[in-house]
Design a protein around this motif. Structure first.
Motif, PDB file in Angstrom:
ATOM      1  N   UNK A 111      39.760  34.599  45.441  1.00 26.89           N
ATOM      2  CA  UNK A 111      40.801  35.458  46.015  1.00 26.89           C
ATOM      3  C   UNK A 111      41.144  35.016  47.430  1.00 26.89           C
ATOM      4  N   UNK A 112      40.171  34.516  48.172  1.00 22.23           N
ATOM      5  CA  UNK A 112      40.466  33.952  49.496  1.00 22.23           C
ATOM      6  C   UNK A 112      41.418  32.761  49.364  1.00 22.23           C
ATOM      7  N   UNK A 113      41.126  31.878  48.414  1.00 14.96           N
ATOM      8  CA  UNK A 113      41.996  30.711  48.205  1.00 14.96           C
ATOM      9  C   UNK A 113      43.394  31.159  47.799  1.00 14.96           C
ATOM     10  N   UNK A 501      45.801  27.945  40.692  1.00 16.05           N
ATOM     11  CA  UNK A 501      44.448  27.408  40.545  1.00 16.05           C
ATOM     12  C   UNK A 501      43.417  28.497  40.298  1.00 16.05           C
ATOM     13  N   UNK A 502      43.315  29.514  41.168  1.00 18.25           N
ATOM     14  CA  UNK A 502      42.385  30.612  40.894  1.00 18.25           C
ATOM     15  C   UNK A 502      42.670  31.332  39.577  1.00 18.25           C
ATOM     16  N   UNK A 503      43.956  31.428  39.210  1.00 22.38           N
ATOM     17  CA  UNK A 503      44.279  32.061  37.930  1.00 22.38           C
ATOM     18  C   UNK A 503      43.645  31.298  36.773  1.00 22.38           C
ATOM     19  N   UNK A 504      43.711  29.989  36.811  1.00 20.39           N
ATOM     20  CA  UNK A 504      43.146  29.192  35.719  1.00 20.39           C
ATOM     21  C   UNK A 504      41.623  29.286  35.694  1.00 20.39           C
ATOM     22  N   UNK A 505      40.992  29.286  36.850  1.00 13.40           N
ATOM     23  CA  UNK A 505      39.533  29.413  36.895  1.00 13.40           C
ATOM     24  C   UNK A 505      39.103  30.771  36.342  1.00 13.40           C
ATOM     25  N   UNK A 506      39.795  31.827  36.761  1.00 13.10           N
ATOM     26  CA  UNK A 506      39.465  33.162  36.264  1.00 13.10           C
ATOM     27  C   UNK A 506      39.738  33.286  34.768  1.00 13.10           C
ATOM     28  N   UNK A 507      40.780  32.601  34.287  1.00 12.39           N
ATOM     29  CA  UNK A 507      41.073  32.627  32.859  1.00 12.39           C
ATOM     30  C   UNK A 507      39.920  32.008  32.064  1.00 12.39           C
ATOM     31  N   UNK A 508      39.366  30.934  32.582  1.00 14.35           N
ATOM     32  CA  UNK A 508      38.200  30.328  31.929  1.00 14.35           C
ATOM     33  C   UNK A 508      37.042  31.323  31.908  1.00 14.35           C
TER      34      UNK A 508
END
Length: 716
Positions: A111-113, A501-508
């Protein structure tokens, strides 16, 4: 693990640097480097500490670190006589806190990123201020979950409440944002009142506030199954604190309004971490709650009712963030229902999976809002999947996860809650299943209104190049400049890499996080619940206290149920979820006129849900108006009675001084002046006698002798 105290300290240092120096001197890039760097170090240190914890034997996975002696020993009264109240600033790493620090630091870092891009439109000072608050929040949240005693936890508890107020009202130029911040602050203070009283009663009862010592002492006490004793009162007070922080009935009203803050705030505080603090606190005190079955029943009922009520409200909301806000309230209700039926492991498991998919959904909604130039009304969206493919796919993953569709993370954790609830209370299970269907419906309604169908938003300057101006239903009233001073809007578009980018990491994470809790019915071993189990016991063996016997009996009963029952419940929950998806698809994609027809047919129900059961209006008409009326009454009492008495005293003093002045002027001074006047006048008369002639004096003397002789002769 010896340096776990660095995990909260690092974001605390980041907050101090950005707050004291960055606001005045840092560029945005320097602010982002300090804030994200401190969170990165905290996340890596959390992972390292967690790996070390895993290396320990399961029965020895606990590590305490005393940073300093905080409050020196002082004598205080306890139920057993005089005791010594002493508190260390201490942290405890065990399976439960280990899972939480991974969630807080890992999702906090993402979320910071995300915020480095989302908040880039702020000034350099505002940018630094935002990241200062964000780092400070992470410092307090990590302190909360690592605290080894109730008082250290309470410091973190109050700290995240303060940061919540600061972040919700970050855009303080908006009246709605400042009002929402104050509302959150005041409602949380009501819950904190109960939490503080609970802490006092814990010390009075057990002579300590250390979690482990309290749990050991509580485990040796009898279960209060037929009477509402002191442990029940402790648990009820602690639950009051949890209802405030985790937005449960009747203190749920602050969370939807908290969406006035920036979207990263919604994701970090009001979805993934802060609002789960109440669930974490109940799980941390599991031994206490298992000794208070009446309170656990209250917890389960409140959780189920909250889940149902919030889900029903979410069915008709049109603001994309408010739909997710009520979804959060509903999912928190699920977690409390799980703790209320004794499924603490399932509650913690759902807490973890919820952090992934709900943070993903909130950040995805922020991406949509950014693409639509700050538009949050889903009725002015539609057809966005062609413009925002990454956001669409990742939000679809989060939606499937929260709806409980296998093999996404939410399926495993939610199914475990449903199964445990079915074993303990069939009525609550029915409520939970209905809520699950509602959840699937309103989430796919959100997806349908946002990403599918025709574009319904405003046109943009180069709409002709995109074919937008020719589409029916487009609002062309504000087609030039709708942004906050960023120039003309050029239509919906995919967000930049720091957002996607964070969306894709969280999706994983939303896809794979559930695999740590595959149930035995599907060939797994429910590893996460076995991993967390030591955190919910006193660690004194199964022979201590009646609570251990009850847990053993219930565990045997659970394992005696056939896997066929659990599989049947899984299939039913999947069918209910798919039914909600199908209904949303029919009403908002295939036959949208049906939604309008149902609205016209069920006007009263529609109005009731749209106005959130009029709870805010009820509170405004009773609590708020009563408080304001009471305040005005006290103000009048102060003005007319207290100030009247003071002013009356001053008036009496003035009158008395005026009378005293008159008395002094006309009586005292008059008497003095009269004496002086008499002396003056008499001296004027008597001075004529003083002629200086001897013959006159001789005559007077002769006259005196004559008078004396005459009086003598007359008397004798």
């Amino acid at each position: 693990m010896k340096v776990i105290w660095l995990i909260p300290l690092l974001p605390g240092i980041g907050a101090a640097v950005t707050g004291l120096v960055g606001i005045r001197f840092f560029s945005k890039a320097q602010t982002a480097l300090v804030a994200c760097g401190s969170m990165t170090l905290a996340a890596f240190l959390s992972i390292y500490a967690f790996i070390q914890l895993l290396a320990l034997p399961s029965e020895a996975r606990v590590y305490d670190v005393v940073v300093a002696s905080w409050i020196p020993a002082m004598p205080l009264e306890t139920a057993g006589g005089m005791g010594a109240f002493a508190v260390d600033w201490a942290f405890r790493l065990d399976p439960l806190s280990g899972m939480m620090i991974l969630v807080v630091s890992g999702i906090g870092l993402l979320i910071h990123v995300y915020s480095t891009s989302y908040m880039h439109g702020e000034s350099a000072a505002g940018y630094a201020r935002f990241f200062c608050y964000l780092n400070l929040f992470c410092f307090f949240m990590l302190t909360l979950v690592l605290g080894a005693n109730l008082l250290v936890m309470f410091v973190g508890w109050e700290g995240v409440g303060l940061c919540s107020y600061l972040l919700i009202g970050f855009w303080y130029h908006k009246q709605s944002a400042t009002d929402a911040g104050k509302k959150a602050f005041l409602v949380n203070r009501i819950g904190d009142w109960g939490f503080v009283l609970g802490i006092f009663l814990v010390f009075f009862t057990f002579g300590t506030i250390d979690f482990h010592e309290v749990m050991v002492s509580a485990a040796a006490m009898p279960i209060e199954a037929t009477e509402f004793g002191v442990i029940s009162l402790i648990c009820l007070l602690l639950f009051v604190g949890a209802t405030g922080k985790s937005a449960q009935i009747p203190l749920h009203i602050w969370l939807p309004d908290a969406m006035e803050g920036p979207t990263p705030v919604s994701a970090l505080i009001h979805a993934a971490t802060m609002v789960t603090a109440g669930v974490y606190m109940v799980c941390r005190n599991a031994v206490l709650f298992t000794h208070a079955p009446m309170v656990m029943t209250i917890v389960a009922i409140i959780g189920a009712l909250t889940a149902l009520m919030a889900a029903s409200i979410g069915l008709l909301q049109t603001d994309i963030k408010r739909v997710l806000a009520y979804s959060t309230v509903s999912q928190l209700g699920y977690m409390f229902m799980a703790t209320g039926v004794g499924a603490f492991g399932a509650a913690a498991f759902h807490l973890m999976t919820h952090a992934f998919f709900k943070a993903l959904l909130f950040l995805g909604s922020g991406s949509v809002i950014h693409a639509m130039d700050d538009e949050q009304d889903m009725r002015r969206m539609g057809g966005l999947k062609m413009y925002m493919p990454v956001t669409f796919v990742t939000m679809l993953v989060g939606t499937l996860a929260i709806a409980g569709i296998p093999p996404f993370a939410g399926f495993f954790s939610k199914d475990e809650i449903l199964f445990q609830t079915f074993l303990h209370n069939r009525a609550l299970w029915v409520v939970a299943v209905v809520t699950a269907g509602m959840t699937a419906f309103y989430m796919f309604r959100l997806m349908a209104m946002t990403f599918y169908g025709e574009y319904r938003g405003p046109a943009w300057e180069d709409a002709a190049d995109h074919g937008g101006a020719e589409r029916p239903g487009i609002d062309t009233e504000n087609e030039v400049d709708r942004s906050r001073g960023h120039g003309a809007w050029h239509g919906p578009h995919e967000s930049p890499p720091p957002v996607t980018g964070p969306l894709m990491v969280l999706a994983v994470g939303a896809i794979v996080a559930g695999f740590v809790g595959i149930p035995a019915a599907l060939g797994g071993g429910n590893a996460i619940e076995h991993f967390l189990e030591p955190s919910f016991t006193a660690g004194v063996g199964p022979a201590v206290g009646e609570a251990s016997e009850v847990v053993a009996i219930e565990s045997a009963a659970i394992h005696s149920n056939s896997h066929a029952t659990e599989l049947g419940l899984m299939v039913l929950s999947i069918l209910v979820a798919l039914g909600g998806v199908a209904l949303a698809h029919r009403l908002y994609l295939k036959r949208p006129e049906l939604a309008e027809a149902w609205r016209a047919r069920w006007t009263g129900v529609h109005r009731l849900l749209l106005n959130k059961y009029y709870v805010d209006e009820l509170y405004h008409g009773t609590v708020v108006r009563g408080t304001m009326s009471g305040g005005r009454g006290l103000w009048r009492f102060d003005g007319r009675v207290v100030d009247g008495a003071v002013n009356g005293s001053s008036w009496l003093t003035i009158v008395a001084s005026w009378c005293s002045g008159l008395f002094d002027r006309y009586v005292v001074d008059g008497a003095v002046n009269l004496v002086g006047w008499s002396a003056s006048e008499s001296s004027f008369s008597l001075r004529r006698i003083q002629t200086g002639l001897i013959q006159n004096y001789a005559l007077i003397m002769l006259f005196g002798v004559f008078v004396f002789v005459s009086m003598y002769l007359l008397i004798s």
